[in-house]
Scaffold this motif. Structure first.
Motif, PDB file in Angstrom:
ATOM      1  N   ARG A 224     -26.520  42.133  14.677  1.00 17.51           N
ATOM      2  CA  ARG A 224     -26.857  42.916  15.868  1.00 17.51           C
ATOM      3  C   ARG A 224     -27.131  41.925  16.981  1.00 17.51           C
ATOM      4  N   VAL A 225     -26.478  42.135  18.119  1.00 16.72           N
ATOM      5  CA  VAL A 225     -26.649  41.277  19.280  1.00 16.72           C
ATOM      6  C   VAL A 225     -27.209  42.132  20.405  1.00 16.72           C
ATOM      7  N   GLU A 226     -28.274  41.649  21.028  1.00 16.30           N
ATOM      8  CA  GLU A 226     -28.893  42.333  22.161  1.00 16.30           C
ATOM      9  C   GLU A 226     -28.942  41.379  23.343  1.00 16.30           C
ATOM     10  N   VAL A 227     -28.537  41.873  24.504  1.00 16.80           N
ATOM     11  CA  VAL A 227     -28.641  41.100  25.735  1.00 16.80           C
ATOM     12  C   VAL A 227     -29.537  41.886  26.672  1.00 16.80           C
ATOM     13  N   ARG A 228     -30.705  41.326  26.949  1.00 16.82           N
ATOM     14  CA  ARG A 228     -31.652  41.974  27.847  1.00 16.82           C
ATOM     15  C   ARG A 228     -31.550  41.325  29.213  1.00 16.82           C
ATOM     16  N   ASP A 229     -31.462  42.167  30.239  1.00 18.91           N
ATOM     17  CA  ASP A 229     -31.522  41.656  31.601  1.00 18.91           C
ATOM     18  C   ASP A 229     -32.647  42.379  32.331  1.00 18.91           C
ATOM     19  N   PHE A 230     -32.833  42.059  33.578  1.00 20.67           N
ATOM     20  CA  PHE A 230     -33.979  42.566  34.312  1.00 20.67           C
ATOM     21  C   PHE A 230     -33.555  43.349  35.548  1.00 20.67           C
ATOM     22  N   ALA A 231     -32.396  44.001  35.453  1.00 18.29           N
ATOM     23  CA  ALA A 231     -31.897  44.868  36.515  1.00 18.29           C
ATOM     24  C   ALA A 231     -31.905  46.305  35.987  1.00 18.29           C
ATOM     25  N   PRO A 232     -32.343  47.258  36.789  1.00 20.07           N
ATOM     26  CA  PRO A 232     -32.479  48.625  36.297  1.00 20.07           C
ATOM     27  C   PRO A 232     -31.167  49.396  36.131  1.00 20.07           C
ATOM     28  N   ALA A 233     -30.125  49.003  36.820  1.00 21.84           N
ATOM     29  CA  ALA A 233     -28.865  49.767  36.774  1.00 21.84           C
ATOM     30  C   ALA A 233     -28.268  49.715  35.370  1.00 21.84           C
ATOM     31  N   LEU A 234     -27.918  50.887  34.843  1.00 24.53           N
ATOM     32  CA  LEU A 234     -27.314  50.962  33.515  1.00 24.53           C
ATOM     33  C   LEU A 234     -25.803  50.810  33.630  1.00 24.53           C
ATOM     34  N   PRO A 235     -25.209  49.998  32.768  1.00 25.21           N
ATOM     35  CA  PRO A 235     -23.759  49.790  32.839  1.00 25.21           C
ATOM     36  C   PRO A 235     -23.013  50.955  32.203  1.00 25.21           C
TER      37      PRO A 235
ATOM     38  N   TRP B 101     -22.766  50.518  19.437  1.00 24.64           N
ATOM     39  CA  TRP B 101     -23.251  49.827  20.625  1.00 24.64           C
ATOM     40  C   TRP B 101     -24.031  50.813  21.469  1.00 24.64           C
ATOM     41  N   GLY B 102     -24.773  50.308  22.412  1.00 25.56           N
ATOM     42  CA  GLY B 102     -25.515  51.189  23.288  1.00 25.56           C
ATOM     43  C   GLY B 102     -26.282  50.420  24.339  1.00 25.56           C
ATOM     44  N   VAL B 103     -26.988  51.186  25.148  1.00 28.59           N
ATOM     45  CA  VAL B 103     -27.811  50.644  26.227  1.00 28.59           C
ATOM     46  C   VAL B 103     -29.170  51.312  26.126  1.00 28.59           C
ATOM     47  N   LEU B 104     -30.224  50.513  26.138  1.00 31.70           N
ATOM     48  CA  LEU B 104     -31.580  51.031  26.076  1.00 31.70           C
ATOM     49  C   LEU B 104     -32.349  50.570  27.302  1.00 31.70           C
ATOM     50  N   ALA B 105     -32.990  51.516  28.014  1.00 35.19           N
ATOM     51  CA  ALA B 105     -33.884  51.128  29.097  1.00 35.19           C
ATOM     52  C   ALA B 105     -35.032  50.357  28.466  1.00 35.19           C
TER      53      ALA B 105
ATOM     54  N   VAL C   3     -31.497  46.725  27.738  1.00 33.70           N
ATOM     55  CA  VAL C   3     -30.910  45.958  26.655  1.00 33.70           C
ATOM     56  C   VAL C   3     -29.559  46.590  26.351  1.00 33.70           C
ATOM     57  N   VAL C   4     -28.512  45.797  26.407  1.00 33.63           N
ATOM     58  CA  VAL C   4     -27.191  46.232  25.972  1.00 33.63           C
ATOM     59  C   VAL C   4     -26.979  45.569  24.620  1.00 33.63           C
ATOM     60  N   TRP C   5     -26.621  46.356  23.613  1.00 29.91           N
ATOM     61  CA  TRP C   5     -26.536  45.839  22.257  1.00 29.91           C
ATOM     62  C   TRP C   5     -25.258  46.298  21.569  1.00 29.91           C
ATOM     63  N   PHE C   6     -24.903  45.558  20.521  1.00 28.71           N
ATOM     64  CA  PHE C   6     -23.821  46.002  19.638  1.00 28.71           C
ATOM     65  C   PHE C   6     -24.133  45.547  18.228  1.00 28.71           C
ATOM     66  N   GLU C   7     -23.488  46.218  17.284  1.00 30.52           N
ATOM     67  CA  GLU C   7     -23.614  45.863  15.878  1.00 30.52           C
ATOM     68  C   GLU C   7     -22.236  45.761  15.260  1.00 30.52           C
ATOM     69  N   LEU C   8     -22.113  44.811  14.349  1.00 27.54           N
ATOM     70  CA  LEU C   8     -20.890  44.639  13.579  1.00 27.54           C
ATOM     71  C   LEU C   8     -21.266  44.481  12.116  1.00 27.54           C
ATOM     72  N   SER C   9     -20.548  45.185  11.262  1.00 33.48           N
ATOM     73  CA  SER C   9     -20.688  44.903   9.842  1.00 33.48           C
ATOM     74  C   SER C   9     -19.625  43.859   9.510  1.00 33.48           C
TER      75      SER C   9
END
Length: 153
Positions: free
Chosen positions: A94-105, A131-135, A141-147
């Protein structure tokens, strides 16, 4: 192959397979300064080393590609850098990339006028198992998972 959160994806932050294998996950975190695009190549190298003995080589390659796409998006579209967290189990990454901008992609179909831009989330959507986006407070946080790790027991 890809699913967005809400379409059967894991959304609680747990990486699948931990309970099945009884091993704690390995977690790796990296802080990247704003606009530090040179760090993307460094992150790819470090991630490649982390995944070197994990699972199927194709899954590791996809993880590397999608991580660089999400990290690049965060650095290009925000001003305050990003925090990358990789959680690795025998069964999944699982990879998560957290940024500090409020706009959701949102993914959009790129046009010929976009050049090489606008394909990151489309790739994530197409190649990730979930995958998904969490406020997340200030930002997201934009994340994805791979098995593709160890085969199921």
């Amino acid at each position: 192959m890809g699913r967005q959160a809400g379409a059967g994806a894991v959304t609680d932050g747990r990486v699948p397979g931990v309970e099945r294998y009884g091993q704690p996950p390995v977690q790796w975190r990296r802080h990247v300064r704003g606009a530090d695009l040179a760090a993307v190549a460094e992150v790819r190298r470090a991630l490649r080393e982390l995944l070197r003995h994990w699972g199927e080589p194709v899954a590791a390659d996809v993880a590397e590609l999608l991580t660089s796409e999400l990290l690049t998006n965060a650095l290009i579209h925000t001003e305050h850098g990003a925090v990358l967290t990789v959680t690795l189990t025998p069964a999944a990454v699982r990879v998560e990339v957290r940024d500090f901008a409020p706009a959701l992609p949102t993914p959009h179909a790129p046009t010929d006028d976009d050049g090489t831009h606008g394909r990151g989330l489309v790739l994530v959507q197409a190649l990730a198992d979930a995958w998904g986006v969490l406020a997340h407070g200030v930002g997201k946080v934009v994340w994805f998972e791979l098995s593709g790790g160890a085969p199921a027991a």
